[in-house]
Design a protein around this motif. Structure first.
Motif, PDB file in Angstrom:
ATOM      1  N   ALA A 101       0.853  -1.187   0.000  1.00 53.82           N
ATOM      2  CA  ALA A 101       0.000   0.000   0.000  1.00 53.82           C
ATOM      3  C   ALA A 101       0.887   1.235   0.000  1.00 53.82           C
ATOM      4  O   ALA A 101       1.805   1.352   0.823  1.00 53.82           O
ATOM      5  N   MET A 102       0.625   2.150  -0.932  1.00 52.69           N
ATOM      6  CA  MET A 102       1.375   3.404  -1.035  1.00 52.69           C
ATOM      7  C   MET A 102       0.406   4.538  -0.682  1.00 52.69           C
ATOM      8  O   MET A 102      -0.458   4.899  -1.488  1.00 52.69           O
ATOM      9  N   ILE A 103       0.540   5.068   0.533  1.00 49.91           N
ATOM     10  CA  ILE A 103      -0.441   5.985   1.099  1.00 49.91           C
ATOM     11  C   ILE A 103       0.114   7.403   1.045  1.00 49.91           C
ATOM     12  O   ILE A 103       1.150   7.692   1.661  1.00 49.91           O
TER      13      ILE A 103
ATOM     14  N   VAL B  48       2.866   5.773  13.663  1.00 52.41           N
ATOM     15  CA  VAL B  48       1.461   5.382  13.467  1.00 52.41           C
ATOM     16  C   VAL B  48       1.381   4.063  12.708  1.00 52.41           C
ATOM     17  O   VAL B  48       0.636   3.151  13.067  1.00 52.41           O
ATOM     18  N   ALA B  49       2.171   3.930  11.637  1.00 49.62           N
ATOM     19  CA  ALA B  49       2.142   2.708  10.830  1.00 49.62           C
ATOM     20  C   ALA B  49       2.598   1.494  11.638  1.00 49.62           C
ATOM     21  O   ALA B  49       2.054   0.392  11.485  1.00 49.62           O
TER      22      ALA B  49
ATOM     23  N   GLU C 117      -2.748  -4.546  11.110  1.00 42.66           N
ATOM     24  CA  GLU C 117      -2.968  -5.072   9.764  1.00 42.66           C
ATOM     25  C   GLU C 117      -1.755  -4.878   8.861  1.00 42.66           C
ATOM     26  O   GLU C 117      -1.664  -5.491   7.794  1.00 42.66           O
ATOM     27  N   ILE C 118      -0.831  -4.013   9.264  1.00 40.46           N
ATOM     28  CA  ILE C 118       0.378  -3.775   8.473  1.00 40.46           C
ATOM     29  C   ILE C 118       1.417  -4.821   8.842  1.00 40.46           C
ATOM     30  O   ILE C 118       1.811  -4.938  10.005  1.00 40.46           O
TER      31      ILE C 118
ATOM     32  N   ARG D  46       4.886   3.634   2.544  1.00 40.83           N
ATOM     33  CA  ARG D  46       4.856   2.362   1.821  1.00 40.83           C
ATOM     34  C   ARG D  46       4.933   1.215   2.816  1.00 40.83           C
ATOM     35  O   ARG D  46       5.934   1.069   3.536  1.00 40.83           O
ATOM     36  N   VAL D  47       3.853   0.410   2.837  1.00 40.41           N
ATOM     37  CA  VAL D  47       3.749  -0.690   3.799  1.00 40.41           C
ATOM     38  C   VAL D  47       3.234  -1.935   3.084  1.00 40.41           C
ATOM     39  O   VAL D  47       2.524  -1.844   2.075  1.00 40.41           O
TER      40      VAL D  47
END
Length: 298
Positions: free
Chosen positions: A188-190, A210-211, A216-217, A238-239
């Motif tokens: 995922a690119m947030i 935060v990430a 879920e990450i 990016r995760v």
């Protein structure tokens, strides 16, 4: 029951009579239903015994539909051959088969195109039943799971339980993204932006913190600055996530958590605003000039 009675029943079964043609039709319909049922039951037994998933479920489902259609075509051909009136009609039609084939081909061009495209999907196998596809539709980009591939259409089940029905010819010529083709793990690119007055190192540290706290990450890769916009410094978090569905939910969770942490830390999230630059302020009119204007107006 006498021999005369049997001869009378046999006379009624003669294909030259309408009663005989009707009875034979019923017998052929029953035979077609029985053969179709046996065919489907055999295929279900074969699939049930395939515990190692070596058989492609989409190919089996599509070919079973083709075999069922072939059974009914064969039944109709045998029936037409047994009935003299229909046999003569078929012989007359064969005399003009070239014209009939052209007319039929033009009339059923779309249907035949979908049918042939279904075979190409089975042969090349760009996706299978249960795969998650992303494809452009009149409603926009749709993401769904392949539920069924029939003789003419492919059915996708979306996350909100809708059914997107796409013709085989359209899906075979469209550019699609198979989200389940190799590995379901998705990056995922947030995008996250801060104002130019904010400390980018402090903002990056908060984003990464935060990430790291979202379960879920699976893995946090990086959070580089990717753009210097007109009013913002843009990051890209990016995760890695388990699949694309989880990645979509993670993005919403990150947005909410980052907004709260930025508010608490006093980091500005930029928004659209305008600066008005006044180069010259007009001088106010003198008192006597205003008086003259008032008298002339009265």
């Amino acid at each position: 029951m006498t021999w005369t009675t049997l001869e009378g029943w046999a006379a009624h079964l003669h294909p030259d009579k309408w009663s005989g043609a009707l009875i034979i039709l019923m017998l052929f319909l029953l035979a077609g239903l029985l053969l179709s049922h046996l065919l489907k039951r055999t295929i279900r037994l074969v699939v049930a015994r395939d515990h190692d998933n070596r058989l492609d479920r989409m190919s089996i489902g599509f070919l079973s539909k083709v075999a069922s259609a072939f059974v009914w075509v064969l039944i109709l051909m045998l029936y037409a051959h047994m009935i003299p009136a229909l046999d003569k009609l078929a012989t007359a039609l064969l005399a003009s088969v070239s014209v009939a084939s052209v007319v039929f081909g033009l009339a059923a061009q779309s249907t035949l195109s979908n049918f042939v495209a279904g075979f190409s999907l089975i042969f090349y196998r760009p996706f299978r039943l249960g795969d998650k596809l992303q494809i452009s539709a009149p409603t926009g980009v749709e993401t769904g799971i392949v539920e069924d591939v029939s003789l003419g259409y492919t059915i996708l089940q979306t996350y909100d339980n809708r059914r997107v029905i796409i013709s085989n010819s359209s899906i075979s010529s469209a550019t699609m993204v198979n989200l389940s083709a190799t590995e379901r793990r998705t990056m995922a690119m947030i995008p996250i932006s801060v104002g130019y007055d904010s400390d980018i190192d402090a903002a990056r540290a908060l984003i990464l913190d935060v990430a790291a706290g979202i379960r879920e990450i699976e893995d946090v890769v990086s959070c580089p600055v990717v753009n210097l916009g007109g009013s913002s410094v843009d990051f890209s978090l990016r995760v890695w996530c388990a699949d694309s569905g989880v990645a979509a939910g993670v993005q919403n969770t990150v947005f909410e958590a980052v907004k709260k942490r930025f508010d608490a830390a006093g980091i500005e999230i930029p928004y659209a605003y305008q600066n008005i630059l006044i180069k010259e302020v007009p001088a106010a009119p003198r008192r006597e000039e205003r008086g003259k204007t008032d008298r002339s107006g009265s």
